[in-house]
Write an enzyme that holds these catalytic residues in place. Structure first.
Site, short mmCIF file in Angstrom:
data_model
loop_
_atom_site.label_atom_id
_atom_site.label_comp_id
_atom_site.label_asym_id
_atom_site.label_seq_id
_atom_site.Cartn_x
_atom_site.Cartn_y
_atom_site.Cartn_z
NE ARG A 72 -3.29 0.25 3.34
CZ ARG A 72 -2.58 0.68 4.44
NH1 ARG A 72 -2.02 2.15 4.72
NH2 ARG A 72 -2.80 0.17 5.41
CE1 TYR A 124 -16.45 10.09 -17.88
CE2 TYR A 124 -15.38 10.22 -15.82
CZ TYR A 124 -16.15 9.78 -16.71
OH TYR A 124 -16.38 8.37 -16.32
CG ASP A 199 -9.39 14.83 -17.26
OD1 ASP A 199 -8.55 14.19 -17.92
OD2 ASP A 199 -10.46 14.39 -16.56
CE LYS A 224 -11.64 6.79 -20.49
NZ LYS A 224 -11.75 6.99 -19.30
N1 PLP Z 1 -11.55 12.05 -17.21
C1 PLP Z 1 -11.93 11.96 -18.47
C2 PLP Z 1 -11.73 12.91 -19.41
C3 PLP Z 1 -12.45 10.62 -18.79
O1 PLP Z 1 -13.06 10.49 -19.92
C4 PLP Z 1 -12.73 9.53 -17.91
C5 PLP Z 1 -13.37 8.26 -18.30
O2 PLP Z 1 -14.02 8.02 -19.20
C6 PLP Z 1 -12.32 9.99 -16.68
C7 PLP Z 1 -11.49 11.01 -16.35
C8 PLP Z 1 -12.43 8.94 -15.35
O3 PLP Z 1 -11.47 7.90 -15.71
P1 PLP Z 1 -11.62 6.44 -15.04
O4 PLP Z 1 -12.78 5.76 -15.70
O5 PLP Z 1 -10.21 5.68 -15.33
O6 PLP Z 1 -12.00 6.38 -13.46
#
Ligand code: PLP
Length: 913
Positions: A72, A124, A199, A224
């Site tokens: 951890r 998002y 992000d 992604k």
């Molecule tokens: N930020 C963006 C722009 C996303 O498209 C996503 C997921 O689709 C996330 C954050 C969240 O990521 P996760 O699904 O890995 O938790």
């Protein structure tokens, strides 16, 4: 960056030159793809020289005082990954966690209660959800602003409060661009302690490294592009500041959401091919975007010459990524295209080596209600493409087949190529409507109206769980918003002592606002901080005598501040009512409904559906059927009505504390509703139900003008119930049967009109008698009842409402003789009562159609009142308004009250719920 990306020429980055530097021939820094493929950590040499980092699938490590003791806190596979991610992100530190959302969670834990975040308004969905959570549970204030315009965040930057600015660029799925560099600079200048968080999921460190543009923390959903194969969930966080890294590492160790060793291994393997995959994916994306654009589809991709944020994006990023979207102009056509693709998999998410296709409005963004989607400019027909590494020829071929099969393109023999087939719903018309309904709301006046209500049966008993029947009454409140060009907000409540007041928009207590994120609802409880700030701020200087106007102003300002935090429109709102105020006829709910609707329209939180097709198109048998409702009824869709109703209820809460919600529901939905208090229902379940097929009825409403204290009357019935439970319980049971009987009769299609009227007459008399026994009538109401029941009238009358101004309702049969009615009205007026002849059960919320300009040239009706109609008194002298003000406001404020309804109806086409 050149406008089109040549995948063979990888972009140069200012990345570290590998050690050791050659003393004879200086070495150029390694380029990105070399860095990606080379996983080397000089501090972590493998004892066997393994070419691939081993998976240390171990929770614990033996020994005391070693680098690793417990996974951890730290794990060798994870350390390798973090070192590698930091290197390719040109960051001093990297941390890896179990998902993109876990990364954001770790970052948000830097904040303390009272801190403020400025975040984009097109984030998002998962990010929105988490922000909403920390707002309601962590005491953090979140301002959502349009980050595509850097100046829009300036008013929200507060050096003492702003702790974080959260950005996404490009956004998903509309590919909108935020100028990360300019915003970071602005934030640092104005609030040096605030941290800028980005992000970066849509770009990956290959194409955009926000730390180089002034951001403090960057995170990616490594689910992604970084991993690239949709075979793991992961999040990465990078930063240069030691203090921030320490704080976030503490959180990760405390909560235990670090990435597990197996996933670290997979992610490390994925990152080795990041540049290779991205080069191929974005090169194909450019081809696909160009193909769709050349066919004439509105295509969103930063690599296209017409992309609005292109110049900014080129400055801050070195590629356009592999997500694009396009519009077909027809939702059903889009569905056919998505369904017809074979190589493109229908799936949410992006960043995979396989190409994906989706319709955001029915998939990833379906949880956001249609009105909010429209307000965010998210077209229902939008198709999102996430491009993979398949051969571009195959991908375009597959897409072309899907477009042909869906009827979106067809072969043009003359041009010898496929060309676009315009959808039958006429895209141009839709665009024009979009512009009208959304784009130009600021220049537009919105004219709305909502009815009052009468309780036909069950008042007072409703408090004890008996069903009440309430219906709309054809006396309405009208509300008009007019744009101002002086950065002022003003309200004019014509019926509340002709109250007028104005404020500078920028002086309002914006700091106290915790805005509602797109797609979220107002919490059940009012925001007391905001109420206090309004009372202590904009309302503080007002006279104590203006008590009612102050309360109405509070409700209006509360909604204005909540709904307008990002737009802050300068407007005037004028309200006028043909319904007596404070008489227990739902005047407050009709005001709340008008104010809520107008503010939702001005702020583009709701937008109207396209207007009905012109007759020529409608008669074309190939055109889809468009339902044109009778006289505009049912034109406003239920989703809009529900949204208005929720905000009208918020306003009612500000005005009354703990309202039942029935008045605003009647004002919005019109017709008649049966309402039973939840938790107390008398032999049935609680709730509100529309009475289907309700037939509009003619009623005489008589205001006794005897002020009544609702709370006292309700308390009196409570006392009687405690003293004589058997008597009161018996009455309540009888009233419940009356309500049920009335409800059945009103909805019964078999019942003739005469049968219905005679059944209702009997029930009215019976209900009134019970109310007398409960002690809630008074002599004036009895005078009205006796006068209307006397020959030759022989009409049934009952008191209505639980208090208010003490009104009586008298059912008037359709064939009631006009002369007799005139005589009765005269008698009532003689007794100093105010009678209104009205109909019950008509339309709810109405909006004057913005699709045709108001017909101001229409001859003004004379003051002649339809036979037998007695009208409310005129509003006293109206506020002088500037002649430069738009015409509708001028006419609205000058119009005589007796003609108001007729005048409003003549303005154009009204659209109703
Ligand atoms: N930020 C963006 C722009 C996303 O498209 C996503 C997921 O689709 C996330 C954050 C969240 O990521 P996760 O699904 O890995 O938790």
């Amino acid at each position: 960056m050149t406008p089109t990306i040549d995948p063979k020429v990888p972009p140069q980055h200012d990345l570290p030159t590998p050690d050791p530097e050659s003393p004879v021939r200086s070495r150029k820094p390694y380029r990105f793809s070399t860095l990606c493929a080379t996983v080397e950590n000089p501090d972590q040499k493998d004892q066997y020289g393994s070419s691939s980092v081993p998976i240390y699938q171990s929770a614990t490590f033996k020994g005391v005082g070693n680098v690793y003791d417990y996974s951890r806190s730290g794990n060798p596979t994870r350390s390798h990954l973090e070192h590698h991610v930091a290197k390719i992100s040109s960051a001093a530190h990297a941390l890896t966690v179990s998902s993109g959302m876990a990364a954001l969670d770790v970052i948000l834990r830097i904040l303390k209660p009272g801190d403020e975040i400025i975040a984009g308004d097109d984030l998002y969905g998962g990010t929105n959800r988490l922000l909403t959570y920390i707002r309601s549970h962590g005491g953090v204030i979140v301002h959502h602003v349009d980050t595509t315009n850097p100046s829009s965040i300036l008013p929200f930057i507060n050096p003492n409060k702003t702790a974080m600015v959260l950005l996404e660029s490009p956004t998903n799925p509309l590919l909108k661009i935020a100028d990360i560099a300019a915003i970071s600079k602005d934030v640092k200048e104005r609030a040096p302690d605030a941290i800028v968080v980005v992000d970066n999921t849509m770009m990956s460190p290959y194409l955009q490294r926000p730390l180089e543009h002034g951001a403090d923390i960057v995170y990616d959903s490594a689910t992604k592009y970084l991993s690239g194969h949709h075979d793991l969930m992961a999040g990465v966080i990078t930063c240069n500041r030691d203090d921030l890294k320490k704080q976030m590492a503490f959180t990760i160790n405390s909560v235990g959401n670090a990435l597990a060793p197996n996933d670290c291994f997979l992610l490390l393997r994925g990152t080795k091919t990041l540049a290779l995959r991205m080069d191929r994916q974005q090169a194909t994306s450019q081809l696909v975007a160009t193909y769709l654009h050349s066919l004439g589809f509105r295509t969103h991709y930063p690599g296209l010459p017409n992309h609005p944020g292109r110049e900014i994006h080129e400055r801050i990023a070195s590629g356009n990524g592999a997500v694009l979207s396009f519009e077909t102009g027809d939702k059903e056509m889009s569905e056919r295209i998505v369904g017809g693709a074979r190589l493109w998999g229908i799936s949410v998410s992006f960043g995979c080596v396989n190409s994906l296709i989706s319709m955001p409005c029915v998939m990833s963004h379906a949880s956001i209600d249609p009105a909010t989607r429209a307000a965010r400019g998210l077209p229902e027909d939008l198709i999102r493409l996430c491009v993979g590494i398949e051969d571009p020829v195959d991908l375009i071929d597959d897409l072309e087949h899907a477009l042909i099969d869906a009827g979106a393109i067809a072969f043009d023999g003359q041009q010898h190529k496929y060309t676009r087939v315009m959808p039958s719903t006429n895209e141009e018309l839709n665009r024009a409507v979009e512009k009208l309904g959304l784009g130009e709301a600021d220049e537009q006046e919105w004219f709305v109206s909502a009815p009052g209500k009468v309780i036909l049966f069950g008042e007072h008993a409703v408090v004890h769980g008996v069903t009440a029947i309430a219906a709309s009454v054809d006396l309405r409140c009208y509300g008009l918003t007019t744009p101002r060009n002086d950065r002022k907000l003003s309200v004019h409540f014509a019926d509340i002592d002709n109250f007028y007041h104005e404020w500078n928009v920028d002086s309002l207590p914006w700091d106290a606002v915790t805005p509602i994120a797109a797609g979220q609802e107002h919490p059940d409880i009012l925001d007391q901080t905001l109420i206090d700030a309004i009372v202590a701020g904009p309302l503080s200087g007002l006279d104590e005598e203006a008590k009612h106007a102050k309360t109405a102003g509070l409700a209006f300002l509360y909604m204005y501040l909540m709904l307008s935090h990002s737009r802050r429109p300068a407007i005037n709102f004028t309200a006028r009512a043909t319904l007596p105020v404070g008489a227990g006829l739902g005047s407050s709910a009709s005001f709340s409904t008008c104010a809520a609707t107008a503010l939702l329209l001005v702020n583009r939180t709701i937008s109207l559906p396209p207007p009905p097709q012109p007759a020529s198109t409608a008669s074309d048998s190939s055109a889809p059927h468009v339902h044109i409702s009778h006289q505009g009824r049912r034109f406003i869709p239920p989703s809009i009505a529900e949204q208005v109703n929720k905000w009208a209820f918020v306003s009612e809460k500000v005005l009354h504390g703990n309202p039942s919600g029935i008045d605003n529901s009647v004002a919005v939905f019109g017709g008649a509703l049966a309402y039973t208090r939840a938790g107390l229902a008398f032999g049935g379940k609680g709730g509100m139900e529309q009475i289907q097929g309700f037939k509009s009825l003619k009623f005489l409403l008589t205001n006794s003008k005897v002020p009544r204290d609702t709370k006292k009357l309700v308390a009196g019935v409570g006392v009687l119930k405690a003293e004589e439970p058997e008597l009161v319980d018996g009455i309540l049971k009888s009233i419940q049967s009356i309500s049920e009987e009335a409800r059945r009769a009103l909805a019964d299609p078999e019942l003739s009109r005469t049968e219905l009227l005679s059944a209702l007459s009997a029930l009215i008399r019976e209900n009134h008698q019970h109310l007398v026994t409960l002690g809630v009538s008074h002599p004036s109401l009895e005078t009205i009842r006796t006068a209307t029941a006397a020959p030759p009238y022989e009409l049934s009358t009952k008191l209505t409402g639980a208090g208010g101004g003490g009104c009586a309702v008298t059912l008037v049969p359709d064939d009631f003789e006009e002369g007799a009615l005139d005589k009765l009205l005269a008698e009532l007026v003689n007794e100093k009562f105010v009678p209104y002849l009205t109909s019950v059960g008509g339309s709810g919320l109405g909006i004057l159609s913005p699709y045709t300009p108001p017909n101001l040239a229409q001859p003004q009706p004379q003051t002649a009142v339809p036979s037998g109609q007695v009208t409310p008194p005129e509003t006293p002298g109206l506020v002088q308004i500037d002649a430069a003000d738009p015409l509708l406001r001028l006419a609205f404020e000058k119009q005589g009250l007796s003609d108001l309804t007729q005048w409003a109806n003549g303005l154009g086409r009204w659209m109703y719920v």
